[in-house]
Enzyme design. Structure first.
Site, PDB file in Angstrom:
ATOM      1  N   MET A  30       3.699 -23.598  68.694  1.00  0.00           N
ATOM      2  CA  MET A  30       5.425 -22.929  68.727  1.00  0.00           C
ATOM      3  C   MET A  30       5.694 -22.055  68.058  1.00  0.00           C
ATOM      4  O   MET A  30       6.753 -22.004  67.809  1.00  0.00           O
ATOM      5  CB  MET A  30       5.989 -24.350  68.820  1.00  0.00           C
ATOM      6  CG  MET A  30       5.606 -25.523  69.923  1.00  0.00           C
ATOM      7  SD  MET A  30       6.932 -26.771  70.198  1.00  0.00           S
ATOM      8  CE  MET A  30       7.347 -27.379  68.774  1.00  0.00           C
ATOM      9  N   GLY A  31       4.654 -21.131  67.476  1.00  0.00           N
ATOM     10  CA  GLY A  31       5.064 -20.134  66.465  1.00  0.00           C
ATOM     11  C   GLY A  31       5.415 -20.752  65.350  1.00  0.00           C
ATOM     12  O   GLY A  31       5.132 -21.713  64.894  1.00  0.00           O
ATOM     13  N   HIS A  37      -2.104 -23.019  61.016  1.00  0.00           N
ATOM     14  CA  HIS A  37      -2.351 -22.321  62.557  1.00  0.00           C
ATOM     15  C   HIS A  37      -3.553 -21.476  62.319  1.00  0.00           C
ATOM     16  O   HIS A  37      -4.249 -21.352  63.069  1.00  0.00           O
ATOM     17  CB  HIS A  37      -1.007 -21.666  62.987  1.00  0.00           C
ATOM     18  CG  HIS A  37      -0.225 -22.529  63.170  1.00  0.00           C
ATOM     19  ND1 HIS A  37       1.205 -22.663  62.519  1.00  0.00           N
ATOM     20  CD2 HIS A  37       0.412 -23.424  64.363  1.00  0.00           C
ATOM     21  CE1 HIS A  37       2.043 -23.455  63.045  1.00  0.00           C
ATOM     22  NE2 HIS A  37       1.420 -23.960  63.806  1.00  0.00           N
ATOM     23  N   GLY A 149      -4.296 -29.559  65.513  1.00  0.00           N
ATOM     24  CA  GLY A 149      -4.450 -30.137  64.460  1.00  0.00           C
ATOM     25  C   GLY A 149      -4.416 -31.515  64.207  1.00  0.00           C
ATOM     26  O   GLY A 149      -3.893 -32.296  65.202  1.00  0.00           O
ATOM     27  N   LYS A 151      -3.144 -33.101  61.970  1.00  0.00           N
ATOM     28  CA  LYS A 151      -1.818 -33.586  61.472  1.00  0.00           C
ATOM     29  C   LYS A 151      -0.829 -34.579  62.423  1.00  0.00           C
ATOM     30  O   LYS A 151      -0.100 -35.577  62.406  1.00  0.00           O
ATOM     31  CB  LYS A 151      -1.039 -32.627  61.018  1.00  0.00           C
ATOM     32  CG  LYS A 151       0.510 -33.155  60.225  1.00  0.00           C
ATOM     33  CD  LYS A 151       1.154 -31.849  59.829  1.00  0.00           C
ATOM     34  CE  LYS A 151       2.015 -31.102  60.671  1.00  0.00           C
ATOM     35  NZ  LYS A 151       3.163 -31.913  61.496  1.00  0.00           N
ATOM     36  N   ASP A 152      -1.074 -33.928  63.868  1.00  0.00           N
ATOM     37  CA  ASP A 152      -0.571 -34.454  64.846  1.00  0.00           C
ATOM     38  C   ASP A 152      -1.435 -35.497  65.705  1.00  0.00           C
ATOM     39  O   ASP A 152      -1.948 -35.173  66.614  1.00  0.00           O
ATOM     40  CB  ASP A 152       0.116 -33.597  65.827  1.00  0.00           C
ATOM     41  CG  ASP A 152       1.162 -32.694  65.344  1.00  0.00           C
ATOM     42  OD1 ASP A 152       2.140 -33.108  65.112  1.00  0.00           O
ATOM     43  OD2 ASP A 152       0.736 -31.342  64.857  1.00  0.00           O
ATOM     44  N   GLN A 155      -0.760 -36.937  69.043  1.00  0.00           N
ATOM     45  CA  GLN A 155      -0.856 -35.816  69.990  1.00  0.00           C
ATOM     46  C   GLN A 155      -2.157 -35.418  70.461  1.00  0.00           C
ATOM     47  O   GLN A 155      -2.587 -35.431  71.383  1.00  0.00           O
ATOM     48  CB  GLN A 155      -0.148 -34.380  69.356  1.00  0.00           C
ATOM     49  CG  GLN A 155      -0.524 -33.262  70.281  1.00  0.00           C
ATOM     50  CD  GLN A 155       0.520 -32.187  69.768  1.00  0.00           C
ATOM     51  OE1 GLN A 155       1.835 -32.171  70.018  1.00  0.00           O
ATOM     52  NE2 GLN A 155      -0.158 -31.142  68.957  1.00  0.00           N
ATOM     53  N   ARG A 189       8.304 -27.440  60.159  1.00  0.00           N
ATOM     54  CA  ARG A 189       9.572 -28.189  59.713  1.00  0.00           C
ATOM     55  C   ARG A 189       9.618 -28.330  58.445  1.00  0.00           C
ATOM     56  O   ARG A 189      10.919 -28.721  57.918  1.00  0.00           O
ATOM     57  CB  ARG A 189       9.517 -29.581  60.667  1.00  0.00           C
ATOM     58  CG  ARG A 189       9.797 -29.410  62.006  1.00  0.00           C
ATOM     59  CD  ARG A 189      10.201 -30.876  62.652  1.00  0.00           C
ATOM     60  NE  ARG A 189      10.403 -30.578  64.174  1.00  0.00           N
ATOM     61  CZ  ARG A 189       9.864 -30.641  65.093  1.00  0.00           C
ATOM     62  NH1 ARG A 189       8.388 -31.045  65.176  1.00  0.00           N
ATOM     63  NH2 ARG A 189      10.254 -30.516  66.456  1.00  0.00           N
TER      64      ARG A 189
HETATM   65  O1  PAF Z   1       1.819 -29.263  68.371  1.00  0.00           O
HETATM   66  C1  PAF Z   1       2.524 -28.390  68.649  1.00  0.00           C
HETATM   67  O2  PAF Z   1       2.661 -27.157  68.146  1.00  0.00           O
HETATM   68  C2  PAF Z   1       3.029 -28.495  70.298  1.00  0.00           C
HETATM   69  O3  PAF Z   1       3.066 -29.784  70.481  1.00  0.00           O
HETATM   70  C3  PAF Z   1       2.078 -27.783  71.409  1.00  0.00           C
HETATM   71  C4  PAF Z   1       0.534 -28.627  71.369  1.00  0.00           C
HETATM   72  C5  PAF Z   1       1.934 -26.547  70.936  1.00  0.00           C
HETATM   73  C6  PAF Z   1       2.708 -27.995  72.552  1.00  0.00           C
HETATM   74  O4  PAF Z   1       4.022 -27.364  72.582  1.00  0.00           O
END
Ligand code: PAF
Length: 282
Positions: A30-31, A37, A149, A151-152, A155, A189
């Protein structure tokens, strides 16, 4: 490095690479890129000749009262950061490119079960937004591999489940969490933290690591370990959302002889919601 915004331009470059028998790895972001990253990009390059970095702040994964509007956006800076990396192409679409029928009418992808607890419980609808956008990015980029990553943690498990369940031909690679010198996991964040909160923030990883060490040493009173860590964090000013010891494979409640554990936590510190985890393989 190429920067493209449209599906057509993206498809042209991908087709050209495919003609040369080159593989493609995707780093979805998400930049507001940080060294974590850049590590994903480096790892992606080990798995494919071509690396695409998508930069898209996905509206569907934010709740109505969350930080979509104020989420940091810095495309020009991100381009400069990626210039010296192995990224070949930045894909920075707008909302209409990713959601041609609009976000309300979008076909959605939803992974039940795994998304019900932890971040899924705290952020209803969040993981539907994540799986929906990742499925769309996979459709647009058609990558052979994609890197996420650790960290998530939840996810990446949810994405793995989606890929397996829908037989998506994408290898999912998980990259270790990159940390500041004091242990704080890098996150876009973290910029929400005040100076005072920033000084406290590493306590989250400290608490996770100390529980990780106890587990490694054979301690198996999971609820006591969770309780002590919770108390420590509360006393330091964190609002703890969850601090939990689970099976690393599927986030289910472990029994005493489980040898593949993850300690997961999310806590609010001022404006910042911090998440982190440690994996313990005994
Ligand atoms: O982890 C993130 O930054 C976001 O959840 C992702 C995987 C880019 C989806 O928008």
């Amino acid at each position: 490095m190429l920067v493209v915004h449209s599906k057509q331009e993206l498809a042209e470059h991908i087709a050209e690479w495919r003609q040369n028998d080159e593989h493609v790895a995707l780093v979805a972001t998400m930049g507001s890129l940080h060294p974590g990253h850049l590590k994903l990009v480096e790892l992606a390059r080990e798995h494919a000749e071509r690396v695409v970095v998508s930069i898209f702040v996905n509206p569907t994964q934010f709740g109505a009262d969350e930080d979509f509007e104020k989420y940091p956006r810095s495309l020009e800076l991100d381009k400069r950061r990626l210039k010296t990396t192995a990224a070949d192409l930045i894909f920075a679409p707008d909302v209409a490119t990713v959601y041609p029928f609009g976000t309300e009418q979008a076909t959605t992808v939803s992974v039940p079960g795994l998304t019900e607890n932890f971040c899924g419980a705290a952020r209803p609808g969040h993981f539907d937004g994540v799986t929906t956008v990742v499925a769309r990015l996979f459709g647009l980029v058609q990558p052979d591999a994609a890197v996420f990553g650790q960290k998530d943690y939840q996810q990446q498990l949810v994405i793995r489940r989606m890929v397996e369940d829908l037989s998506m031909p994408v290898a999912i690679i998980t990259c270790e969490t990159i940390r500041e010198d004091d242990g704080l996991a890098l996150s876009s964040r973290n910029s929400y933290l005040s100076e005072e909160q920033r000084a406290k923030a590493p306590l989250l990883y400290e608490a996770l690591s100390s529980v990780g060490d106890e587990l490694q040493n054979g301690q198996r009173n999971f609820s006591e370990l969770e309780k002590v860590a919770n108390k420590k964090l509360l006393a330091a000013g964190f609002v703890v959302e969850y601090f939990s010891i689970r099976r690393a494979q599927n986030l289910e409640i472990p029994d005493r002889d489980c040898d593949d554990l993850v300690v997961l936590a999310a806590a609010q510190l001022g404006e910042a919601r911090l998440i982190d985890n440690v994996v313990v393989t005994v």
